[in-house]
Design an enzyme around this catalytic site. Structure first.
Site, PDB file in Angstrom:
ATOM      1  CD  GLN A 144      -2.915  -1.273   2.422  1.00 36.27           C
ATOM      2  OE1 GLN A 144      -3.019  -0.164   3.383  1.00 36.27           O
ATOM      3  NE2 GLN A 144      -3.714  -2.114   2.646  1.00 36.27           N
ATOM      4  CG  HIS A 192      -4.008  -0.092   7.917  1.00 43.25           C
ATOM      5  ND1 HIS A 192      -4.708  -0.555   8.948  1.00 43.25           N
ATOM      6  CD2 HIS A 192      -4.399  -0.538   6.832  1.00 43.25           C
ATOM      7  CE1 HIS A 192      -5.558  -0.942   8.311  1.00 43.25           C
ATOM      8  NE2 HIS A 192      -5.546  -1.272   7.012  1.00 43.25           N
ATOM      9  CD  GLU A 205     -15.100   5.150  13.402  1.00 41.13           C
ATOM     10  OE1 GLU A 205     -15.239   4.299  14.029  1.00 41.13           O
ATOM     11  OE2 GLU A 205     -14.371   6.245  13.868  1.00 41.13           O
ATOM     12  CE1 TYR A 214     -13.330  11.978  17.010  1.00 43.42           C
ATOM     13  CE2 TYR A 214     -11.490  12.564  17.621  1.00 43.42           C
ATOM     14  CZ  TYR A 214     -12.716  12.995  17.147  1.00 43.42           C
ATOM     15  OH  TYR A 214     -13.066  14.217  17.398  1.00 43.42           O
ATOM     16  CE1 TYR A 254     -11.144  -6.624   6.759  1.00 40.99           C
ATOM     17  CE2 TYR A 254      -9.186  -6.477   7.977  1.00 40.99           C
ATOM     18  CZ  TYR A 254     -10.070  -5.709   7.196  1.00 40.99           C
ATOM     19  OH  TYR A 254      -9.673  -4.664   6.703  1.00 40.99           O
TER      20      TYR A 254
END
Length: 385
Positions: free
Chosen positions: A101, A163, A257, A267, A278
């Site tokens: 990623q 991420h 979100e 948060y 998962y």
């Protein structure tokens, strides 16, 4: 509160909540209009190709002269003309860690770009011990980037190439918001609650990379760059019409979100979530609500896998003021109607164009959307037919 102390109390808090019968059975929303808002009227749109031949386009920024800067995740920054012509690669771009990623991610221009030529990039950076999210600034001169310097480097290094976040949002008052991820693994995700690291955070800096004196943790025993924490993987960020920051973050299986991050607030990730792992097992405490942790403005289950986002300010009156959110899975552009900071309507657009990575609102009211593929492309979307 430090990470070790927080982990120690989670089982006890969860057990107490279950015993008191206030566990959120079925992951019920905590607030009205927190999910599954009524469907908005279907919008007629016309979709046409704008630019082709891009490799995993990730971020787009509009220039004052009508051209666009577009990042390609493998590590290339390009200029795209108002007619869709794609330039050769811009030189001087930082070397990126283009694995999984990671790569070249977001791009934004400084509010005074017309005078300074300053642009900002976020990217995956290889460092001793692994990989991190980084942000750099440089001066665009023709097709060359000069005076490039990092203004933010995430810590600590991760051995997981996932991420990263990350969006970068300059503000008119000379500040910059940078969003990060927590590098996915169960061990890394816990660092989203750790105020000594910049995993799973919204970071706020001055334009030169220094820490604003009015940051919520300035002068405290914490990383002073942190604006808010307890985030998972924030891949959407924009300023609202009133200048406040809005963000979108990926949930796990469920639980994407929409947030409006407030200074110093927590948060919840990975202690509370509206999603599950998962494999179907619960996240953290298994709760969706806990004292001292903020609720999302809105969440999705199933997910939309969010990318970039923008508020609509254009000529098509039915969309005026609505929030547009790119979606990667199953692929779409989501339109949200907001009233008093709550979502009161939702429409799913472009369900068949692929992975929508980012969206840009043009001055005439059309949209440009990036399709994350190799080869990828930019589509022009004209609302109203």
């Amino acid at each position: 509160m430090r990470l070790a102390a927080l982990i120690a109390i989670i089982p006890a808090v969860a057990a107490a909540q279950v015993a008191q019968g206030d566990r959120n059975a079925g992951f019920a929303p905590a607030f009205e209009n927190q999910t599954r808002a009524p469907a908005l009227d279907v919008s007629p749109v016309q979709v046409t190709p704008f630019a082709d031949g891009l490799a995993n386009p990730w971020g787009i920024a509009k220039l004052p002269d009508g051209r666009f800067l577009v990042t390609e995740r493998p590590g290339t920054l390009r200029l795209v003309g108002a007619d869709g012509t794609v330039s050769d690669p811009i030189t001087g771009v930082p070397e990126v860690d283009a694995q999984q990623q990671g790569g070249l991610l977001d791009v934004a221009i400084a509010p005074d770009f017309a005078q300074s030529g300053v642009i900002y990039l976020t990217y995956a950076k290889a460092v001793p011990g692994g990989t991190v999210t980084a942000a750099a600034r440089g001066v665009l001169q023709g097709t060359m980037l000069s005076d490039v310097q990092d203004i933010f480097v995430q810590g600590p290094p991760s051995d997981t190439y996932a991420h990263y976040g990350s969006r970068i949002v300059p503000t008119e008052d000379g500040k910059i918001y940078i969003t990060t991820g927590e590098h996915f693994t169960p061990a890394n995700r816990q660092l989203a609650q750790d105020l000594d690291t910049t995993y799973g955070k919204v970071v706020r800096l001055n334009a030169d990379g220094s820490v604003p004196l009015n940051n919520p943790f300035a002068g405290q025993d914490a990383d002073e760059s942190i604006w808010s924490y307890g985030h998972r993987n924030v891949q959407g960020a924009t300023l609202g019409p009133d200048g406040r920051l809005w963000t979108m973050e990926h949930g796990p299986a469920g639980g994407d979100e929409l947030n409006q991050p407030q200074p110093g607030k927590n948060y919840g990730w990975p202690v509370i979530s509206y999603g599950v792992n998962y494999d179907g097992s619960p996240i953290g405490s298994g709760q969706t609500v806990m004292d001292g942790m903020e609720q999302p403005v809105y969440y999705w289950d199933p997910v939309i896998a969010p990318g970039g986002m923008a508020f609509y300010d254009g000529s098509y009156a039915p969309w005026q003021g609505d929030l547009l959110i790119a979606g990667l899975n199953p692929g779409s552009l989501t339109r949200l109607r907001l009233q008093n900071d709550r979502v009161v309507g939702e429409e799913r657009l472009l369900p068949d164009v692929g992975r929508v990575r980012d969206v840009e609102v043009l001055s005439g009211g059309d949209l440009l959307v990036l399709i994350d593929a190799d080869p990828g492309q930019i589509l022009r979307v004209t609302p109203g037919g």
